[in-house]
Design a protein around this motif. Structure first.
Motif, PDB file in Angstrom:
ATOM      1  N   GLY A  23       0.808  -1.216   0.000  1.00 26.68           N
ATOM      2  CA  GLY A  23       0.000   0.000   0.000  1.00 26.68           C
ATOM      3  C   GLY A  23       0.839   1.263   0.000  1.00 26.68           C
ATOM      4  N   GLY A  24       2.015   1.201  -0.604  1.00 27.07           N
ATOM      5  CA  GLY A  24       2.887   2.361  -0.670  1.00 27.07           C
ATOM      6  C   GLY A  24       3.692   2.623   0.597  1.00 27.07           C
ATOM      7  N   ARG A  25       3.569   1.767   1.574  1.00 20.82           N
ATOM      8  CA  ARG A  25       4.298   1.953   2.835  1.00 20.82           C
ATOM      9  C   ARG A  25       5.241   0.778   3.061  1.00 20.82           C
ATOM     10  NH1 ARG A  25       1.895   3.177   8.810  1.00 20.82           N
ATOM     11  NH2 ARG A  25       3.923   3.434   9.753  1.00 20.82           N
ATOM     12  N   GLN A  26       6.396   1.074   3.637  1.00 21.13           N
ATOM     13  CA  GLN A  26       7.388   0.026   3.883  1.00 21.13           C
ATOM     14  C   GLN A  26       7.281  -0.495   5.304  1.00 21.13           C
ATOM     15  OE1 GLN A  26      11.195   1.673   2.800  1.00 21.13           O
ATOM     16  NE2 GLN A  26      10.877   1.124   0.661  1.00 21.13           N
ATOM     17  N   TYR A  27       7.436  -1.818   5.419  1.00 25.91           N
ATOM     18  CA  TYR A  27       7.368  -2.498   6.711  1.00 25.91           C
ATOM     19  C   TYR A  27       8.612  -3.356   6.873  1.00 25.91           C
ATOM     20  CZ  TYR A  27       2.435  -1.222   6.462  1.00 25.91           C
ATOM     21  OH  TYR A  27       1.263  -0.527   6.357  1.00 25.91           O
ATOM     22  N   ARG A  33      -4.037  -1.970  -3.447  1.00 23.31           N
ATOM     23  CA  ARG A  33      -4.197  -1.025  -4.564  1.00 23.31           C
ATOM     24  C   ARG A  33      -5.593  -1.130  -5.163  1.00 23.31           C
ATOM     25  NH1 ARG A  33      -0.829  -2.769  -8.353  1.00 23.31           N
ATOM     26  NH2 ARG A  33       0.449  -4.144  -7.105  1.00 23.31           N
ATOM     27  N   GLN A  34      -6.118  -2.377  -5.247  1.00 26.62           N
ATOM     28  CA  GLN A  34      -7.477  -2.582  -5.752  1.00 26.62           C
ATOM     29  C   GLN A  34      -8.493  -1.862  -4.857  1.00 26.62           C
ATOM     30  OE1 GLN A  34      -8.533  -6.738  -5.895  1.00 26.62           O
ATOM     31  NE2 GLN A  34     -10.610  -6.342  -6.542  1.00 26.62           N
ATOM     32  N   ALA A  35      -8.309  -1.952  -3.552  1.00 28.61           N
ATOM     33  CA  ALA A  35      -9.213  -1.278  -2.611  1.00 28.61           C
ATOM     34  C   ALA A  35      -9.108   0.235  -2.764  1.00 28.61           C
ATOM     35  CB  ALA A  35      -8.872  -1.686  -1.172  1.00 28.61           C
ATOM     36  N   ARG A  36      -7.898   0.744  -2.900  1.00 23.81           N
ATOM     37  CA  ARG A  36      -7.696   2.194  -3.043  1.00 23.81           C
ATOM     38  C   ARG A  36      -8.337   2.704  -4.327  1.00 23.81           C
ATOM     39  NH1 ARG A  36      -2.151   2.764  -2.494  1.00 23.81           N
ATOM     40  NH2 ARG A  36      -1.921   2.455  -4.714  1.00 23.81           N
ATOM     41  N   GLN A  37      -8.231   1.935  -5.417  1.00 22.99           N
ATOM     42  CA  GLN A  37      -8.836   2.348  -6.690  1.00 22.99           C
ATOM     43  C   GLN A  37     -10.358   2.284  -6.631  1.00 22.99           C
ATOM     44  OE1 GLN A  37      -6.969  -0.244  -9.518  1.00 22.99           O
ATOM     45  NE2 GLN A  37      -5.105   0.985  -9.650  1.00 22.99           N
ATOM     46  N   PRO A  68     -11.558   5.617  -3.512  1.00 23.81           N
ATOM     47  CA  PRO A  68     -10.517   6.618  -3.247  1.00 23.81           C
ATOM     48  C   PRO A  68     -10.742   7.286  -1.883  1.00 23.81           C
ATOM     49  CG  PRO A  68     -11.425   6.903  -5.460  1.00 23.81           C
ATOM     50  CD  PRO A  68     -12.280   5.908  -4.744  1.00 23.81           C
ATOM     51  N   GLY A  69      -9.656   7.668  -1.244  1.00 19.60           N
ATOM     52  CA  GLY A  69      -9.734   8.375   0.024  1.00 19.60           C
ATOM     53  C   GLY A  69      -9.740   7.480   1.244  1.00 19.60           C
ATOM     54  N   LEU A  70      -9.561   6.173   1.049  1.00 18.97           N
ATOM     55  CA  LEU A  70      -9.501   5.277   2.201  1.00 18.97           C
ATOM     56  C   LEU A  70      -8.275   5.578   3.042  1.00 18.97           C
ATOM     57  CD1 LEU A  70     -10.327   1.738   0.714  1.00 18.97           C
ATOM     58  CD2 LEU A  70     -11.783   3.134   2.178  1.00 18.97           C
ATOM     59  N   THR A  71      -8.425   5.457   4.347  1.00 14.05           N
ATOM     60  CA  THR A  71      -7.245   5.550   5.208  1.00 14.05           C
ATOM     61  C   THR A  71      -6.415   4.287   4.996  1.00 14.05           C
ATOM     62  OG1 THR A  71      -8.300   4.414   7.057  1.00 14.05           O
ATOM     63  CG2 THR A  71      -8.548   6.826   6.961  1.00 14.05           C
ATOM     64  N   GLU A  72      -5.190   4.335   5.437  1.00 12.05           N
ATOM     65  CA  GLU A  72      -4.298   3.178   5.294  1.00 12.05           C
ATOM     66  C   GLU A  72      -4.890   1.944   5.980  1.00 12.05           C
ATOM     67  OE1 GLU A  72       0.215   1.805   6.574  1.00 12.05           O
ATOM     68  OE2 GLU A  72      -0.433   3.862   6.909  1.00 12.05           O
ATOM     69  N   VAL A  73      -5.446   2.136   7.156  1.00 12.03           N
ATOM     70  CA  VAL A  73      -6.020   1.014   7.905  1.00 12.03           C
ATOM     71  C   VAL A  73      -7.188   0.406   7.140  1.00 12.03           C
ATOM     72  CG1 VAL A  73      -7.251   0.394  10.024  1.00 12.03           C
ATOM     73  CG2 VAL A  73      -5.240   1.865  10.142  1.00 12.03           C
ATOM     74  N   ARG A  74      -8.081   1.257   6.614  1.00 12.55           N
ATOM     75  CA  ARG A  74      -9.237   0.744   5.881  1.00 12.55           C
ATOM     76  C   ARG A  74      -8.808   0.100   4.564  1.00 12.55           C
ATOM     77  NH1 ARG A  74     -13.593   1.168   7.932  1.00 12.55           N
ATOM     78  NH2 ARG A  74     -15.433   1.960   6.925  1.00 12.55           N
ATOM     79  N   ALA A 127      -8.275  -4.991   1.750  1.00 10.79           N
ATOM     80  CA  ALA A 127      -7.384  -5.972   1.134  1.00 10.79           C
ATOM     81  C   ALA A 127      -7.538  -7.325   1.817  1.00 10.79           C
ATOM     82  CB  ALA A 127      -5.927  -5.493   1.212  1.00 10.79           C
ATOM     83  N   ALA A 128      -7.591  -7.318   3.150  1.00 13.99           N
ATOM     84  CA  ALA A 128      -7.769  -8.565   3.898  1.00 13.99           C
ATOM     85  C   ALA A 128      -9.124  -9.192   3.583  1.00 13.99           C
ATOM     86  CB  ALA A 128      -7.634  -8.298   5.397  1.00 13.99           C
TER      87      ALA A 128
END
Length: 111
Positions: A9-13, A37-41, A44-50, A55-56
């Protein structure tokens, strides 16, 4: 123990894993990232957690579908469902193989 960085999701872990598991974790992270990425598309505007929540949920839905299909295939194939049935089937197969081996074995000649 190996240390690696996964990007989802664009963030590194940063994570630790057993040596030799890096390629598998990269593969799994790519699957989760694609769903994020599918969820974000889709929304739009979802928080990282959502985004990760959706995705889960997408992955859980796919897993449930695969399990339903596998259960349907098992019923279609009429596979033995219990341990006793499976053991009986394996014993029967072993007896058939032994008989076949006896028929195929060359007759022993007496010296």
């Amino acid at each position: 123990m190996a240390e690696m960085t996964l990007t989802i999701g664009g963030r590194q872990y940063q994570i630790h894993c057993r040596d030799g598991e890096e390629a598998q974790l990269d593969h799994l992270a790519a699957i989760v990232d694609a769903k994020a990425r599918q969820a974000r598309q889709a929304t739009p505007g979802l928080t990282e957690v959502r985004q990760l929540l959706f995705a889960a949920l997408f992955l859980a839905d796919e897993l449930a579908e695969v399990k339903r299909e596998a259960a349907g295939r098992q019923r279609t194939l009429d596979l033995p469902s219990g341990d006793d049935d499976a053991a009986t089937a394996v014993e029967g197969l072993a007896k058939r193989l032994e008989k076949l081996a006896e028929r195929l074995a060359p007759a022993s000649t007496a010296p």
